[in-house]
Scaffold this motif. Structure first.
Motif, mmCIF file in Angstrom:
data_model
loop_
_atom_site.group_PDB
_atom_site.id
_atom_site.type_symbol
_atom_site.label_atom_id
_atom_site.label_comp_id
_atom_site.label_asym_id
_atom_site.label_seq_id
_atom_site.Cartn_x
_atom_site.Cartn_y
_atom_site.Cartn_z
ATOM 1 N N ASN A 188 25.668 9.748 14.171
ATOM 2 C CA ASN A 188 25.125 10.101 15.478
ATOM 3 C C ASN A 188 26.171 10.018 16.580
ATOM 4 O O ASN A 188 26.216 10.872 17.468
ATOM 5 C CB ASN A 188 23.927 9.209 15.820
ATOM 6 C CG ASN A 188 22.725 9.525 14.973
ATOM 7 O OD1 ASN A 188 22.526 10.656 14.552
ATOM 8 N ND2 ASN A 188 21.920 8.516 14.703
ATOM 9 N N ILE A 189 27.029 9.014 16.532
ATOM 10 C CA ILE A 189 28.083 8.876 17.540
ATOM 11 C C ILE A 189 29.069 10.027 17.444
ATOM 12 O O ILE A 189 29.412 10.663 18.452
ATOM 13 C CB ILE A 189 28.801 7.512 17.396
ATOM 14 C CG1 ILE A 189 27.855 6.383 17.801
ATOM 15 C CG2 ILE A 189 30.077 7.481 18.223
ATOM 16 C CD1 ILE A 189 28.381 4.999 17.483
ATOM 17 N N PHE A 190 29.530 10.323 16.230
ATOM 18 C CA PHE A 190 30.500 11.407 16.068
ATOM 19 C C PHE A 190 29.890 12.765 16.378
ATOM 20 O O PHE A 190 30.569 13.653 16.897
ATOM 21 C CB PHE A 190 31.106 11.393 14.665
ATOM 22 C CG PHE A 190 32.145 10.319 14.485
ATOM 23 C CD1 PHE A 190 33.395 10.452 15.058
ATOM 24 C CD2 PHE A 190 31.878 9.189 13.737
ATOM 25 C CE1 PHE A 190 34.364 9.476 14.892
ATOM 26 C CE2 PHE A 190 32.831 8.204 13.572
ATOM 27 C CZ PHE A 190 34.074 8.346 14.151
ATOM 28 N N LYS A 191 28.620 12.931 16.092
ATOM 29 C CA LYS A 191 27.937 14.186 16.435
ATOM 30 C C LYS A 191 27.906 14.363 17.951
ATOM 31 O O LYS A 191 28.141 15.465 18.456
ATOM 32 C CB LYS A 191 26.517 14.184 15.868
ATOM 33 C CG LYS A 191 25.756 15.452 16.113
ATOM 34 C CD LYS A 191 24.368 15.388 15.484
ATOM 35 C CE LYS A 191 23.584 16.641 15.765
ATOM 36 N NZ LYS A 191 22.217 16.546 15.218
ATOM 37 N N ALA A 192 27.630 13.295 18.677
ATOM 38 C CA ALA A 192 27.622 13.353 20.140
ATOM 39 C C ALA A 192 29.010 13.680 20.685
ATOM 40 O O ALA A 192 29.139 14.445 21.656
ATOM 41 C CB ALA A 192 27.127 12.028 20.720
ATOM 42 N N VAL A 193 30.047 13.158 20.066
ATOM 43 C CA VAL A 193 31.415 13.469 20.494
ATOM 44 C C VAL A 193 31.720 14.939 20.233
ATOM 45 O O VAL A 193 32.272 15.635 21.091
ATOM 46 C CB VAL A 193 32.442 12.557 19.784
ATOM 47 C CG1 VAL A 193 33.857 13.031 20.039
ATOM 48 C CG2 VAL A 193 32.278 11.115 20.244
#
Length: 64
Positions: free
Chosen positions: A25-30
């Protein structure tokens, strides 16, 4: 004793799975530009995510 060992493996697996989900989820947001993290760029977020995922699962397997 074998039941306890099996529970520990399950707990370690669940922890690795949960950590991996958070990272995804964090990398997707980035990648989508919704957030910025120091040292992680939109262009390299996918590759960094794969590397981090291997590390998390490696620790999960080592703990199990």
């Amino acid at each position: 004793m074998k039941l306890m060992e099996k529970l520990n493996v399950t707990r370690a697996e669940r922890t690795a799975w949960a950590m991996n989900d958070v990272m995804v989820n964090i990398f997707k947001a980035v990648r989508e530009g919704r957030t910025e993290l120091i040292g992680i760029h939109k262009e390299t977020a996918s590759a960094t995510q794969r590397i981090a995922s291997v590390i998390v699962w490696g620790f999960g397997i080592a703990i199990a």
